[in-house]
Structure formats: C-alpha cells, structure tokens
Design an enzyme around this catalytic site. Structure first.
Site, PDB file in Angstrom:
ATOM      1  N   ASN A 188     -19.163  37.627  -9.875  1.00 29.89           N
ATOM      2  CA  ASN A 188     -18.010  37.869 -10.808  1.00 29.89           C
ATOM      3  C   ASN A 188     -17.096  37.142 -11.375  1.00 29.89           C
ATOM      4  OD1 ASN A 188     -18.274  41.049 -10.776  1.00 29.89           O
ATOM      5  ND2 ASN A 188     -18.302  40.712  -8.725  1.00 29.89           N
ATOM      6  N   TRP A 242     -17.792  41.670 -21.491  1.00 30.59           N
ATOM      7  CA  TRP A 242     -17.716  42.495 -20.506  1.00 30.59           C
ATOM      8  C   TRP A 242     -17.480  44.183 -20.876  1.00 30.59           C
ATOM      9  CZ3 TRP A 242     -14.360  46.185 -18.617  1.00 30.59           C
ATOM     10  CH2 TRP A 242     -14.741  46.841 -17.468  1.00 30.59           C
ATOM     11  N   TRP A 262     -26.690  42.393  -5.696  1.00 31.94           N
ATOM     12  CA  TRP A 262     -26.514  41.055  -5.413  1.00 31.94           C
ATOM     13  C   TRP A 262     -25.393  40.805  -6.727  1.00 31.94           C
ATOM     14  CZ3 TRP A 262     -28.801  37.103  -2.331  1.00 31.94           C
ATOM     15  CH2 TRP A 262     -28.809  35.815  -2.762  1.00 31.94           C
ATOM     16  N   ASP A 263     -24.181  40.565  -6.642  1.00 32.11           N
ATOM     17  CA  ASP A 263     -23.174  40.673  -7.538  1.00 32.11           C
ATOM     18  C   ASP A 263     -22.884  39.119  -7.958  1.00 32.11           C
ATOM     19  OD1 ASP A 263     -21.423  41.665  -9.392  1.00 32.11           O
ATOM     20  OD2 ASP A 263     -20.346  42.856  -7.982  1.00 32.11           O
ATOM     21  N   ASP A 267     -20.567  47.294 -16.196  1.00 32.44           N
ATOM     22  CA  ASP A 267     -19.563  48.186 -15.414  1.00 32.44           C
ATOM     23  C   ASP A 267     -18.853  49.414 -16.308  1.00 32.44           C
ATOM     24  OD1 ASP A 267     -19.491  46.810 -13.284  1.00 32.44           O
ATOM     25  OD2 ASP A 267     -17.969  45.487 -13.679  1.00 32.44           O
TER      26      ASP A 267
HETATM   27  C1  DGJ Z   1     -18.550  44.152 -10.325  1.00 30.23           C
HETATM   28  C2  DGJ Z   1     -19.819  45.334 -10.162  1.00 30.23           C
HETATM   29  O1  DGJ Z   1     -20.397  45.180 -11.658  1.00 30.23           O
HETATM   30  C3  DGJ Z   1     -19.259  46.506  -9.862  1.00 30.23           C
HETATM   31  O2  DGJ Z   1     -20.299  47.415  -9.887  1.00 30.23           O
HETATM   32  C4  DGJ Z   1     -18.541  46.433  -8.470  1.00 30.23           C
HETATM   33  O3  DGJ Z   1     -19.681  46.058  -7.344  1.00 30.23           O
HETATM   34  C5  DGJ Z   1     -17.735  45.308  -8.250  1.00 30.23           C
HETATM   35  N1  DGJ Z   1     -18.242  44.014  -8.828  1.00 30.23           N
HETATM   36  C6  DGJ Z   1     -17.356  45.308  -6.904  1.00 30.23           C
HETATM   37  O4  DGJ Z   1     -16.455  44.030  -6.703  1.00 30.23           O
END
Ligand code: DGJ
Length: 737
Positions: free
Chosen positions: A480, A199, A477-478, A548
């Site tokens: 995580n 990351w 469209w994320d 990010d």
């Molecule tokens: C991870 C994304 O990469 C960021 O740009 C942002 O959208 C955050 N999530 C929001 O939770």
C-alpha cells in the site's frame, strides 16, 4: 511455426502461429529489423523489406559506402553513440568513461521449448513442442556480451523477447540502460493504446496519435503502479475492436518500467520496453551478468479483441502457475468494506454464517487481525494475532469458519513496516531509507528493504509461520505505498541505483519460496486495489484485486480496460454496499452482481445488514455463478460495447465448444424514448440455436451475431429497462439440433 536461418543472407525468419518476424545480420555485423506482421511465406526478400540509404547529414559507418548508415536503419538492439541518434536499447559505460559499444553478431542457437529466466517471472511452456527459442549471441570487442532471446509460440501469435548482458573484459562495465526489447517499424501509421489511471480508476483505455518524437508511459514509483500499466499497443489506423492489425507489448515485471514509442524524422516508429532507466544503473564486474525481464509481443489481425484473447489464453495458461491455474476459484466474502478495522470474532462469525447460508465458499479476513492494528497507523511487520479481537487465535477462528463449511483466507502486507511496531523497534534500519534523512511516510508506513537477503528471509519465515499456524487456504498479499528515499546502506555508492531492481528480485524470490511452499493456498495479489496488476505478479499469484473502487458503474471501465491484457480469471470482482464507499452511488444489487460476475466473484459488505430482497438476490447470484464459473473463468472473453465510447457497455464470454455463453449489457443513465438497441453478439456458432435461459427466447447463433440481440425488448420483458444503472446478464445455452 519455427525459426529458420538462411545463412546465405544471414537472415532469421521467426514464424509464430499467424505472424512472421524477420531480421538480418548487416555487413557491419549489427542486426537490422526487417519485418513483423502477418505470416510470410519463405523465402522472404530482404532487399525489398529493408530501406537503407544515406541522407543529408546522416552518419557513415563505412567510408566506401555512403549509403550504409545506422541512423535510420531499423534495428533489433540499437547501441548508443555511434551513428544512430534515436533512443538506444542499452547504454554501457566503460571504466575510461567512454559510452561507446557496438554489438556484433557472433553466432546463434535454436532450441526446442523455452528456457526459464533466472530469478524473473516469465511465460513458460509445458512441452518442447509448444515453442522454439532463438538465442542470438552478440558482443562488443571491449568486453560486453549480449544474448538476445526470442521465443516463438506454435499455437499463438506470440513472440517473447529478453536480453542477457555479460561483462567479459577485465574491468567493470556500468549499464545505464538495459531495455528488454526494441522493435523498429517501417512507418508510424498507428494509434498508441495505453492503460493509464490512478488509485480507484486503474487501467483506463487511453489512445493517442503518434507524432515525431517520444511518447512514453512509465513508472518510477517502485511498482508497476495504478498510474500506468507496463503495456502498450500499436493499433493500425483502420483497426478496431474486431478487425485490423494490432501489435501488443506487455512487460512481465512489477517494478519501475518504461514503455515508449519514438517516431523518427522519416516516420519510422521505434518501440521499446524494459526496466525504467530513470534512477537505474547496474555494474557488471568481470564475469557478471544481468538478465532483463521479458516482453510478451502479440500480433493480432483481429483487432484489439484478437489481441486480448491471445494475452488471456497465454497469461491464464502459460504465465499463471499452480493448482489454481486450472481449478475453479471460490466465491468469497471479504470483511474489509463490511467492518474495516472494527471487528471481533463474534462479528466475523455472524457475517461468515450469513455468507455460508447464501452459498459463499470462502471467508477472507482482511486487515486488522494482528499486532495492535485498530487503524492504519501501526503494526505492519508484527505478524502475530491480536488476541483482543480474536481470543481463540487464527486457528480458533479458522476452525469455526471451517465448521460452517467454508474455507478460511487471510490478508497480509508483508513488504511493509509501521514505524509504530515491534519490528521497527527491533530493526529501524530494515526499511528503505537514507540514513540521517527524513523517512517519508505514505499511509503511515515504510517499505521493508527487500533488496536485503536477511529481510527477505525474515518475511519468508514470518509469513510461513502464520500460514502453518491455521488452516489458511487463501492469501491476499497487499502492498500500500510507493518508494521514496530509495537507498540501500548495504550497497556501495556506485551501486545505489541498483536498489529498486534488487528489491524486485528480492520480492520475486520471496514469492517463489512462499507460493512454492504452500501450493494448496490460492494467492491473490493487491496493491491498494490494482496498483500492481501486472504480468510479473500473475506468475506467482493467479489473481489480483482489480481495484479498491467497487462501484458497479466505475467497474465497467476498470474491468473493460483491464481486459485489454489480463484474463477474467485474474480479476477479483466483489459486490459491495450502497451507497458505494468510493463514489456514494447507489446501484441495484442486480447490477452489482451482473458486473462482478465477469470476474472472480465475491462479496465485500456486511451481509447481516441487508434486506431480505437483497439476500434473495445474492442467493440467486451465488447459485448462478457456480453454474457459469468455469465458463467465465476459462472461456473466451469478448468486448462488445465500450464504456469509454458511450452510455452502454456490453461484453460476453463464450465456452471453447461454443455450447454456452454469458452476456452482460449495462446502461448507465436512463434515456427517455430510447432507440431500439440491438447488440451484435460474437463468437457463437452460427449453425447452433441458443436458448436464453430464464426467458422464452431461443435464437440462432447467426441471428444473434448478424442481426443482433434486441436488448431493448428483452430488458422490457425482464422489467430491467427503467431508471439509471440498469443491466441484464444472460446465459445462452445451445439447444440440441
Ligand atoms: C488496500 C486493499 O486494496 C483493500 O482491499 C484492503 O485490503 C486494504 N488495503 C486494507 O488495508
């Protein structure tokens, strides 16, 4: 171009633009690989291309022919357990427990064009003249058919490969391994190039020498991942960025993958890519079939840049789809790093107003607009607006943004569910989990089980409802977190290892439906930055949030590495605040602009808190990007100096007609008494003269390429040569002769 079959030798010669790929049916009806490389004329001499002979200890398939062994035979789709001890392309288990199969050639078909891969993303053609496809039919007598699909492109040195496996017997067969492609090279005089990271530092260019044994990159995280990209290249030892032979392999898939090279005891290199066999199996009941994802294989005789340019053209024009494939991408402002979760309508509107004053075209509302999402502990799955923050709803906010003359875009994380959410209360069983065991969290959230059709339908319905509720013209469209406790209570025990791939098939179905239903929306994929920056996602969403990490210096490596495979038009690149939120580094607004203008440009900071000088710089950057946008997003990208090699980075984009170019040069740390650095540009017309916009310089394309651009002198003239983190970005415009 084309596909020729020579029946006397049972030999196939596939000819893409500048490369040939040759294989042959052997006397045991197995396919042997003979050649992949620069174009060969017909006829090719199979005997001299193939080396096959018995060695001490080697296996004998034919008692009357000591020399015929598959142990070292270069093959197209090698089997397990009957003569070849290297890694097989596939492994199947019969209900008896036997794992022995032998695929024998049954026939073939040659088609104009390229058929779609059912349920999977893939490269496509727009007319049948663009490519030819070869389907080779193989079968095992106990009831397994395999169709190997090869597509050869007329205008690119590209061959795509995939395999379809079908059970034809009376009993189920369990596939333990089903890779998409296998290429056996006659030697291993290569370096292996891969894109690895974490990351915040995705797709770092890593290289290694090949040596006997296995060298692999993989993901077992349920996503292609930040850590490894589904790609590898074999670079000849004498090849570099601009010359020499390089072979690229890119898997069009967003889930668990394996990409590996095995060097055998005779220094032959076997390359394989496909779904990761780790935690995978797939049962084929009689009549059922499984289609593998596609591998896009590129041959370049012009080094790594040549390889990348082929991938860029192909992925920009024949992998990405929809209106925005060709349309200019808007300059956006995203509120994430400006506000995080702490915003309301008034705050959003002041940022939007300021952005509009500066010429920005699209406002993107990021995480935090729904449920009770004031931090990352809650509400994923509750896709209804938080009226405390946005009393006028999305409709009201979007209308005000539209009134400012800007488009409105919205963030979602549709594949996820927070344990603290209404959705979880209603459907605690919808997440991926093993009943009765801990549900491991990551970023305080769980993953919805997209292997379930009802969960897929819920996502389609919930997201579509929001998209219909307001004038939304962009979606981020994320995704995580990665998968743990992979299990699907809906599947029987013997099918559990199908879950991760079934998730991907479910996700692709959801994306196909939603992007198809809302063709006016520009979709950008994201996974904590670039955790799912892969060709699979690009088929549905033409751009991806690259990382990010928005630090300008870090972005040099991230964008340089990403460009090995992915076009500039696929990379989201935003100027953010300083000190940078990820590194604490302070770089100038100019450098931040110069780096990010080589991407889909945008801003991600609170524009209402900036000094006038910075605002003026932003105004100029926005105006300039509008002028060069088409060039950047659709031109030919060329890497010149690598950030992995030293203190300087340089790259450029040249328009197809060579009339314009945009050049970026970056020096990370200041050096006392530095050398007079000149950078040799590339891709220009040596017969044209180019004006360097904003300077008094006009130089011949030949001089710029062969003599080099005196960046040292130019940086002094532009007052951009002192201190750390300096850069110049220059527009070159050809002058009428
Ligand atoms: C991870 C994304 O990469 C960021 O740009 C942002 O959208 C955050 N999530 C929001 O939770």
């Amino acid at each position: 171009m084309g596909i020729a079959y020579y029946s006397d030798q049972q030999l196939f010669h596939l000819q893409a633009k500048d490369c040939s790929y040759v294989f042959q049916v052997q006397k045991n009806q197995q396919l042997s690989h003979l050649y992949w490389g620069r174009s060969l004329h017909n006829p090719v001499d199979a005997v001299s291309l193939l080396t096959i002979e018995g060695r001490p200890f080697s296996t004998q398939l034919d008692p009357d022919d000591q020399g015929f062994t598959t142990e070292f035979l270069p093959q197209e789709y090698p089997a397990f357990g009957s003569g070849d001890f290297r890694q097989p392309a596939y492994e199947a288990e019969w209900s008896s427990g036997s794992r022995i199969t032998e695929l024998q050639y049954q026939g073939h078909e040659i088609l104009a064009g390229k058929p779609k891969l059912p349920g999977l993303p893939a490269v496509y053609v727009e007319s049948a003249e663009e490519a030819d496809t070869l389907l080779v039919y193989l079968s095992d007598p106990d009831g397994l058919d395999v169709t190997l699909q090869y597509t050869v492109f007329a205008n690119e040195s590209v061959i795509t490969r995939s395999a379809l496996l079908r059970s034809t017997g009376d009993e189920p067969v369990v596939l333990k391994r089903v890779l998409s492609a296998n290429v056996d090279f006659a030697d291993s005089d290569f370096r292996m190039v891969q894109l690895s990271g974490a990351w915040g530092r995705e797709r770092m260019v890593c290289e290694r020498a090949l040596s006997q044994g296995l060298q692999a990159v993989e993901s077992a995280r349920g996503a292609s991942s930040h850590q490894q990209n589904p790609f590898l290249a074999l670079q000849r030892l004498d090849a570099d960025e601009h010359q020499g032979e390089v072979f690229g392999f890119s898997l069009v898939y967003s889930g668990n993958f394996l990409a590996q090279v095995e060097v055998d005891s005779f220094q032959q290199a076997r390359v394989q890519l496909g779904i990761n066999p780790r935690d995978f199996s797939w049962q084929l009941d009689p009549g059922e079939a499984l289609q593998t994802p596609e591998v896009v294989m590129v041959h370049s005789a012009q080094g790594l840049n040549g390889l990348s340019q082929t991938y860029h053209r192909l992925y920009r024009t024949r992998l990405a789809r929809g209106r925005f494939r060709d349309e200019p991408r808007p300059i956006l402002i995203n509120n994430w790093e400006a506000t995080y979760f702490d915003f309301d309508e008034a705050k959003i509107l002041t940022i939007a107003q300021q952005a509009q004053n500066l010429g920005v075209e699209l406002f993107v509302l990021d995480d935090g607009w729904f449920g009770e999402r004031d931090d990352d502990h809650t509400s994923l799955g509750d896709w209804f607006v938080d009226k405390k923050k946005l009393p006028n709803g999305l409709q009201g906010l979007a209308a005000k943004i539209n009134d400012l003359g800007m488009k409105f875009g919205l963030w979602f994380e549709p594949e996820m569910i927070s344990p603290v959410s209404q959705l979880y209360q209603q459907h605690p069983d919808w997440c991926i989990h093993v009943p009765g065991r801990r549900r491991t969290l990551s970023r305080n959230q769980l993953i919805l089980n997209l292997a379930r059709p009802d969960v897929q339908d819920y996502i389609i319905q919930a997201i579509s409802e929001v998209l219909r509720s307001a004038p939304i013209e962009y979606v981020k469209w994320d995704m995580n977190r990665h998968m743990t406790e992979v299990f699907n209570p809906e599947l029987p025990a013997h099918r559990q290892k199908e879950t991760a791939h079934r998730y991907m098939l479910g996700l692709y179905r959801v994306l196909e439906v939603i992007t198809g239903e809302f063709p006016h929306i520009l979709f950008e994929s994201c996974s904590g930055g670039g955790g799912r920056f892969d060709p699979g996602m690009l088929h549905y969403m033409p751009q991806t949030w690259t990382s990010d990490n928005t630090d300008a210096v870090e972005r040099l490596k991230i964008q340089y590495g990403t460009s090995l495979v992915y076009p500039v038009s696929s990379m989201g690149a935003h100027v953010s605040a300083v000190p940078n939120h990820q590194t604490g580094r302070i770089t100038s607004m100019a450098m931040r602009g110069h780096v990010n203008m080589f991407g889909n440009f945008g801003y991600e900071l609170n524009l209402t808190e900036l000094a006038n000088e910075d605002l003026e710089t932003i105004r100029q950057q926005v105006a300039e990007y509008k002028e060069i946008r088409q060039l950047v997003q659709q031109g030919t990208f060329i890497r010149l100096l690598s950030p992995f090699a030293g203190n300087e980075t340089a790259w450029m984009v040249v328009s197809t007609d060579q009339e314009q170019a945009f050049f970026g040069y970056y020096r990370v740390l200041a050096e006392p008494n530095p050398r007079h650095y000149k950078v040799k540009l590339r891709g220009l017309d040596p017969n044209k003269r180019y004006r360097i916009v904003g300077t008094s310089w006009t130089l011949g394309g030949d001089q710029l390429m062969y003599g080099g651009l005196n960046v040292y002198k130019l940086a002094r003239e532009l007052q951009r040569h002192r201190g750390d983190f300096t850069s110049v970005a220059l527009r070159l415009q050809s002058e009428a002769q």
